[in-house]
Write an enzyme that holds these catalytic residues in place. Sequence first.
Site, PDB file in Angstrom:
ATOM      1  N   TYR A   1       0.239  -9.812 -14.192  1.00  0.00           N
ATOM      2  CA  TYR A   1       0.819  -8.485 -13.835  1.00  0.00           C
ATOM      3  C   TYR A   1       2.322  -8.742 -13.952  1.00  0.00           C
ATOM      4  O   TYR A   1       3.003  -9.559 -14.123  1.00  0.00           O
ATOM      5  CB  TYR A   1       0.273  -8.268 -12.373  1.00  0.00           C
ATOM      6  CG  TYR A   1       0.318  -9.072 -11.080  1.00  0.00           C
ATOM      7  CD1 TYR A   1       1.074 -10.017 -11.091  1.00  0.00           C
ATOM      8  CD2 TYR A   1      -0.571  -8.762 -10.127  1.00  0.00           C
ATOM      9  CE1 TYR A   1       1.444 -10.641  -9.988  1.00  0.00           C
ATOM     10  CE2 TYR A   1      -0.553  -9.510  -8.968  1.00  0.00           C
ATOM     11  CZ  TYR A   1       0.496 -10.865  -8.891  1.00  0.00           C
ATOM     12  OH  TYR A   1       0.626 -11.628  -7.584  1.00  0.00           O
ATOM     13  N   GLU A   2       3.150  -7.208 -13.845  1.00  0.00           N
ATOM     14  CA  GLU A   2       4.216  -7.110 -13.975  1.00  0.00           C
ATOM     15  C   GLU A   2       4.594  -7.620 -15.243  1.00  0.00           C
ATOM     16  O   GLU A   2       5.965  -8.022 -15.603  1.00  0.00           O
ATOM     17  CB  GLU A   2       5.155  -8.120 -12.838  1.00  0.00           C
ATOM     18  CG  GLU A   2       4.993  -7.809 -11.402  1.00  0.00           C
ATOM     19  CD  GLU A   2       5.447  -6.174 -11.268  1.00  0.00           C
ATOM     20  OE1 GLU A   2       6.053  -5.535 -11.831  1.00  0.00           O
ATOM     21  OE2 GLU A   2       4.556  -5.738 -10.221  1.00  0.00           O
ATOM     22  N   GLY A   3       3.831  -7.229 -16.307  1.00  0.00           N
ATOM     23  CA  GLY A   3       4.053  -7.674 -17.604  1.00  0.00           C
ATOM     24  C   GLY A   3       3.502  -9.057 -17.890  1.00  0.00           C
ATOM     25  O   GLY A   3       3.904  -9.870 -17.274  1.00  0.00           O
TER      26      GLY A   3
END
Lengths: 594, 594
Positions: B439-441
């Site tokens: 997550y978050e890239g």
Amino acid sequence: MPAYKAPLDDIRFVLFDLLKADSLADLPGFADATPDVVTAILEAAGEFAANELQPINHSGDEEGCHFDDGAVTTPKGFKEAYAKFVEGGWPGLPCDPEYGGQGLPKVINFAVEEMICSANLSFGMYPGLSNGAYNALELHGTAEQKRLYLPKLVSGIWSGTMCLTEPHCGTDLGLIKTKAEPAADGSYKITGTKIFISAGEHDLTENIVHLVLARLPDAPAGIRGISLFVCPKFLPDTAGNPGQRNAAKCGSIEHKMGIKASATCVMNFDGATAWLVGKPHKGMSAMFTMMNAARLAVGMQGLGIAEAAYQGAVAYAKDRLQMRALSGAKFPDKPADPIVVHPDVRRMLLTMRALTEGCRALSYWVGLELDISKHHPDEARRQEADDLVALLTPIVKAFLTDHGFLAANLGVQVFGGHGFIREWGMEQLVRDARITQIYEGTNGIQGLDLVGRKLSQGMGRLLRRFFHPVSAYLEAASARPEMQEFALPTLKAFAKLQQATAWLAQQGLKNPEEAGAAATDYLRLFALVALAYMWCRMAELALQNQGGDHAAFHESKLACARFFMVKLLPETNTLFATLTAGGQTLMALPAEAF
Amino acid sequence: MPAYKAPLDDIRFVLFDLLKADSLADLPGFADATPDVVTAILEAAGEFAANELQPINHSGDEEGCHFDDGAVTTPKGFKEAYAKFVEGGWPGLPCDPEYGGQGLPKVINFAVEEMICSANLSFGMYPGLSNGAYNALELHGTAEQKRLYLPKLVSGIWSGTMCLTEPHCGTDLGLIKTKAEPAADGSYKITGTKIFISAGEHDLTENIVHLVLARLPDAPAGIRGISLFVCPKFLPDTAGNPGQRNAAKCGSIEHKMGIKASATCVMNFDGATAWLVGKPHKGMSAMFTMMNAARLAVGMQGLGIAEAAYQGAVAYAKDRLQMRALSGAKFPDKPADPIVVHPDVRRMLLTMRALTEGCRALSYWVGLELDISKHHPDEARRQEADDLVALLTPIVKAFLTDHGFLAANLGVQVFGGHGFIREWGMEQLVRDARITQIYEGTNGIQGLDLVGRKLSQGMGRLLRRFFHPVSAYLEAASARPEMQEFALPTLKAFAKLQQATAWLAQQGLKNPEEAGAAATDYLRLFALVALAYMWCRMAELALQNQGGDHAAFHESKLACARFFMVKLLPETNTLFATLTAGGQTLMALPAEAF
């Protein structure tokens, strides 16, 4: 949920093109194992795995096993699938026809195990353990024990277990406390607690045959005082049918990270009736024959998971539209390009594939040599094969399971956030794969087996079984221009392996902790060189078949071989550097400073 | 369940000895951040993490969140722990005193986040998301929005979310379909479905402030047509209290591999009332400021998990008796030696520790520079710090989370079979850590951010912020005999990084896919060099303090530094080789051949 399709083209390529497994039919006892028969079996196994086992893989994980007052119920559908498995004769595939088996080569069973584990690792545990019990009894049991137990294990109407671990000992079986007291009738009474017993209790079969390590009253301390016993859940009556309930009972089942549909039991033996298998105090060597087979089977679990993860990831990568290719839109009519166009996604997919295909080639080769070691008419050839199997067993176990876990994680990563969600089925592969690096001897223990036992065995004879033919092959291949892009890097890595071996022999003699410190790096270095060798041979075949009937298939093999050489094999440089840096930095810190 | 004790000595060593964080108190706004105050805060945070959060970590995983007709209930104990968290003033630690925050340096909050995530990653998600919402509104919100929302977020009685992902788009936010229609009163009506919304619905706070990416009617296609909106669960009434229920509702929660006590929601916006944050169509840049902070926070999650796994593994390795040391029994009075004596167990423990401590040093350094970038009176120094933070953010996110997952797995491996059993708590760390790489890239996206954006930004200015001081330091250090064992290998690896950077600049210009193909290797190469630099500096301090008051502490630092240099840094050789081998083997296979 990722669909599964047995990779029959790849399996046949390894078996027949690479390993020439059609020659198996020439060995005594294997006359039936013709390519046609083998192909039919592989197709049927692939269908069984895809149609019967894969559909209950996710539901089995979600539901898990149930424990109620000593009884264990497997998840919905497992009993029915197992019944079909028995009906299809699958448990007896590699077993002796004398006991009702089909007597087919073990390498064929390796392929079947791979497929089963791709589709449903938990399911595969039940017949896997039975096969271990079969091997132990076939090699070490009395004629009476064989008569009573083997036909039932071969048909699959009974299953088996291996009861080794106790709460305070796993790796160190010399600490076993379970006792066996002789009874007046020649049997023994077993008392003690075993933990982590896969398939220790379940509802799939009418009886369960426990093979138990325990100590006789006069046993010497430690590993030389362990004996092996057979201890059935129900004592066979005079007709050989399940009779009186034995005092071997399941106390609870473990709640685990994965393989939740496989019952992992605490087994309490409370004066349970059992019979000695093999000689008193020689249980460890009997257990080792069983464990070596089991280690190879665990390697196949790693391979199976890796293949399943690859198939799932590829399907998603072709389907999921996200961003444009860095070199410009490939599908301008779609809102975005499928992620398979992105280099980093390809890096993950190719890492999975090149290692999976290499692992398949390596492990099937070991499977073929296993058959040769049992069936070849020439004793020298049998010994040679046996040596090679012994050498490569820890490598197959550790490297294939490390790869299975890596591939499962790459599969999750390709899926992005969806990989973390249970219903997609990818994260289950990670959780299921994780145990394979631990059981049947942790992968660290495999390293110690390789450097501590296998390297020195027969004054390095085992090692020469690998080094000599590989060296000869690479020398010849590297002289051929079209093979140089494969053979030269492999030769370079092979030279590192040889140097590392010499370093290890020298250092290990001076200080055994140097061998222990180097073990994991050495095993991985060895494995990568072995895979590079397999890729050279696969590339050679692909070059010979370029532009032929299956041109795309062979072009893919070449592409994977190239990827392996430039992107994966260079890890050997790091392994060589860290290994030869020695163990000093590992041992310097005092224990209390951790 | 592994006990957790905040590693305060290590944290203080990094903050005060290595980073001289006591100088923060000299910066405007940070007068309160004296070493005494900071130490008291760290101690209190450590106790809160150990006493309130860690005890509900395993139970929270087992129970998970509950969904019932739009309402989400967190597991037993979470509501009470969150109330204490609010009572202790923890949500406002790094926030502006204007809105009720304590205005303490972000680097102190980094340390607090590390501890929270060691103890209970799921719990940490709730304040973590609130902090993201706070950052976005503080930077881009109107005065009225700040007045309405910030005090509530700072006190923690309201929480926040980031609503980005939709079913068909995660990485590629240009594909967002959620719409925002202007209403007559200046507000907007949001309609669409968002998925994977952490803390989207729960029972911890009286209101939830959603920050939502959506398209205005006149929005250009793609990423340049996205706007940011604030959309509360309950519309604030005139007094600023929760009023009318908004049409932003949770449709379901995901069943996940890990962080099960963190509610991951499908959020349905059905004409929900919202207000524009920042300028129309400029939502992505607003979201990026929020995302960069979030990426650093996710890095701290990786660090927290790694520390917890190390502590668990060490306790077990000292306690579990199994086999004798290869050099002879160390505890002849016990039935076997503790496994911490075995080289391969030490390899695992030291790998965890040397990387964890290196990651802590690197990330706290970034935290300190983050504070300098906001608070330093000198604009040039602020820019320099901002550049360094921008450069190192993808490295902190990707490398620390990869390490967190590695460390969690090594922790399981040290535990052997027990590591796979849920009640021991080690496998939860693996499952919880796994999402941080996604997550978050995803970590692959972090690599692309580094090579695609950060390297070229300001004609390489960001890169020089790291290269110049590191180069100068290493040149000087390598001239000092006592530092050579650390500085020379680091200098060698640094040279590889410089060469790789030059290679990348050249190749990437010719073919953007070369940059994409190299991104993951390059990021990891960079990270290892950065860690080696931190280890040089920590070793230098330890050498200066040899034989002093905390001799054993500093000897351990030297031992870890030595281990890092000879056992972990050599991976840079492989990364350099695979990176400079280029992307051709990645792109050769046609998509249909996968």
